[in-house]
Design a protein around this motif. Structure first.
Motif, PDB file in Angstrom:
ATOM      1  N   ALA A 164     -12.289  74.923  72.503  1.00 38.80           N
ATOM      2  CA  ALA A 164     -12.465  73.585  71.941  1.00 38.80           C
ATOM      3  C   ALA A 164     -12.600  73.691  70.433  1.00 38.80           C
ATOM      4  O   ALA A 164     -13.317  74.551  69.926  1.00 38.80           O
ATOM      5  CB  ALA A 164     -13.696  72.903  72.533  1.00 38.80           C
ATOM      6  N   ILE A 165     -11.899  72.826  69.724  1.00 35.91           N
ATOM      7  CA  ILE A 165     -11.962  72.765  68.266  1.00 35.91           C
ATOM      8  C   ILE A 165     -12.494  71.389  67.896  1.00 35.91           C
ATOM      9  O   ILE A 165     -11.935  70.369  68.293  1.00 35.91           O
ATOM     10  CB  ILE A 165     -10.575  72.990  67.640  1.00 35.91           C
ATOM     11  N   PHE A 166     -13.591  71.360  67.139  1.00 39.46           N
ATOM     12  CA  PHE A 166     -14.249  70.097  66.819  1.00 39.46           C
ATOM     13  C   PHE A 166     -13.689  69.507  65.526  1.00 39.46           C
ATOM     14  O   PHE A 166     -13.594  70.191  64.509  1.00 39.46           O
ATOM     15  CB  PHE A 166     -15.762  70.306  66.706  1.00 39.46           C
ATOM     16  N   LYS A 174     -21.011  78.021  66.940  1.00 44.29           N
ATOM     17  CA  LYS A 174     -19.689  78.605  66.725  1.00 44.29           C
ATOM     18  C   LYS A 174     -18.575  77.551  66.720  1.00 44.29           C
ATOM     19  O   LYS A 174     -17.421  77.866  66.938  1.00 44.29           O
ATOM     20  CB  LYS A 174     -19.375  79.656  67.796  1.00 44.29           C
ATOM     21  N   SER A 175     -18.932  76.298  66.519  1.00 48.12           N
ATOM     22  CA  SER A 175     -17.895  75.259  66.520  1.00 48.12           C
ATOM     23  C   SER A 175     -17.117  75.284  65.207  1.00 48.12           C
ATOM     24  O   SER A 175     -17.685  75.428  64.131  1.00 48.12           O
ATOM     25  CB  SER A 175     -18.527  73.871  66.724  1.00 48.12           C
ATOM     26  N   VAL A 176     -15.803  75.161  65.316  1.00 49.03           N
ATOM     27  CA  VAL A 176     -14.921  75.116  64.152  1.00 49.03           C
ATOM     28  C   VAL A 176     -14.604  73.660  63.870  1.00 49.03           C
ATOM     29  O   VAL A 176     -14.171  72.923  64.761  1.00 49.03           O
ATOM     30  CB  VAL A 176     -13.622  75.903  64.412  1.00 49.03           C
ATOM     31  N   THR A 177     -14.815  73.205  62.640  1.00 49.10           N
ATOM     32  CA  THR A 177     -14.618  71.807  62.307  1.00 49.10           C
ATOM     33  C   THR A 177     -13.351  71.619  61.479  1.00 49.10           C
ATOM     34  O   THR A 177     -12.825  72.563  60.879  1.00 49.10           O
ATOM     35  CB  THR A 177     -15.809  71.253  61.518  1.00 49.10           C
ATOM     36  N   LEU A 178     -12.878  70.381  61.451  1.00 47.10           N
ATOM     37  CA  LEU A 178     -11.695  70.035  60.662  1.00 47.10           C
ATOM     38  C   LEU A 178     -11.943  70.319  59.181  1.00 47.10           C
ATOM     39  O   LEU A 178     -11.045  70.793  58.480  1.00 47.10           O
ATOM     40  CB  LEU A 178     -11.352  68.560  60.870  1.00 47.10           C
ATOM     41  N   GLU A 179     -13.156  70.055  58.708  1.00 51.09           N
ATOM     42  CA  GLU A 179     -13.497  70.303  57.306  1.00 51.09           C
ATOM     43  C   GLU A 179     -13.333  71.780  56.959  1.00 51.09           C
ATOM     44  O   GLU A 179     -12.804  72.138  55.905  1.00 51.09           O
ATOM     45  CB  GLU A 179     -14.923  69.847  57.027  1.00 51.09           C
ATOM     46  N   HIS A 180     -13.778  72.650  57.862  1.00 42.81           N
ATOM     47  CA  HIS A 180     -13.646  74.089  57.630  1.00 42.81           C
ATOM     48  C   HIS A 180     -12.176  74.513  57.651  1.00 42.81           C
ATOM     49  O   HIS A 180     -11.730  75.297  56.813  1.00 42.81           O
ATOM     50  CB  HIS A 180     -14.427  74.865  58.698  1.00 42.81           C
ATOM     51  N   ILE A 181     -11.433  73.976  58.586  1.00 42.63           N
ATOM     52  CA  ILE A 181     -10.015  74.333  58.722  1.00 42.63           C
ATOM     53  C   ILE A 181      -9.244  73.951  57.463  1.00 42.63           C
ATOM     54  O   ILE A 181      -8.363  74.685  57.004  1.00 42.63           O
ATOM     55  CB  ILE A 181      -9.407  73.659  59.960  1.00 42.63           C
ATOM     56  N   GLN A 182      -9.585  72.798  56.861  1.00 47.26           N
ATOM     57  CA  GLN A 182      -8.879  72.346  55.665  1.00 47.26           C
ATOM     58  C   GLN A 182      -9.105  73.281  54.483  1.00 47.26           C
ATOM     59  O   GLN A 182      -8.329  73.285  53.525  1.00 47.26           O
ATOM     60  CB  GLN A 182      -9.322  70.919  55.291  1.00 47.26           C
TER      61      GLN A 182
END
Length: 238
Positions: A164-166, A174-182
């Protein structure tokens, strides 16, 4: 002008030529030629206003799509999408298409989480984009869903093949967020070529005759949906 048909809308001849294109191509053209046009607008009860332009939608979705590719998403894979109508889920839906995958809108208020688990197994889905909403309003049902699917309460990663990707920060380890991905450097990641015949969206039937069935739609079918029966909506401005 075509005569009004007495037949079901499914049998009404199209009044305009079919468009051989994809959702992705239309989104890209809008981002190039109408970059500052607001595509999505949200208003909160307190009067606050949030919007997403064509350019911002495409750019953020493209970056997220590259990340999905690095995680192993391939053309034709099914990727779940969970959350309310939001800017984050709008970005997530286009990102799934850009990665070449098929959007599966997951309903989290099903009678039992086992129903979702069965569909995940049926569709062989290994990824899910999750938006828990403002102030993590939808976190409890999402947690219950992921706990049932992965057997873990605080993390959707680990020994399971399902990830799951948050899309928004949530109280998950350990959640990966859209902000981090950007913030990641992903410009060198190549996205797959997508054609109108490729699968784009999974919709569930009503289930009135038993269990709901999953119906897959291609980019071509989405871009050539029958026009509304409302005379005022028959022709949209180009």
């Amino acid at each position: 002008m075509a005569a009004v048909s007495n037949l079901s809308y499914l049998h009404t001849p199209s009044v305009r030529p079919y468009t051989y294109t994809t959702v992705i191509q239309i989104a890209l053209e809008n981002a190039r030629f109408r970059p500052n046009q607001e595509l999505v607008i949200f208003r909160e009860l307190d009067g606050s206003r949030y919007s997403l332009t064509n350019a911002s939608w495409y750019q953020q979705a493209e970056h997220l799509a590259r990340y999905l590719v690095t995680r192993g998403v391939k053309r034709g894979d099914t990727v779940g999408l969970v959350g309310p109508n939001s800017i984050e889920t709008a970005i997530g839906s286009l990102a799934i298409l850009l990665a070449g995958a098929v959007v599966w809108n997951v309903t989290i208020n099903m009678k039992t989480a086992q129903g979702v688990k069965a569909q995940i197994q049926l569709l062989q889905a290994k990824f899910m984009l999750v938006d828990c909403g403002k102030d993590s309003h939808f976190l409890p049902p999402v947690k219950a869903l992921l706990e049932n699917v992965t057997g873990q309460t605080d993390s959707a990663n680990g020994d399971t093949n399902f990830q799951a990707i948050f899309l928004r920060k949530a109280d998950f380890k350990k959640s990966v967020t859209l902000e981090h991905i950007q913030s990641l450097q992903l410009d060198q990641v190549e996205l797959p070529d997508i054609y109108p015949e490729h699968k784009a969206l999974l919709l569930s039937t009503s289930g009135s005759t038993g269990k709901s069935k999953m119906v897959c739609h291609s980019h071509f079918s989405l871009m050539n949906c029958p026009p509304s029966n409302n005379p005022g909506m028959a022709e949209l401005p180009k």
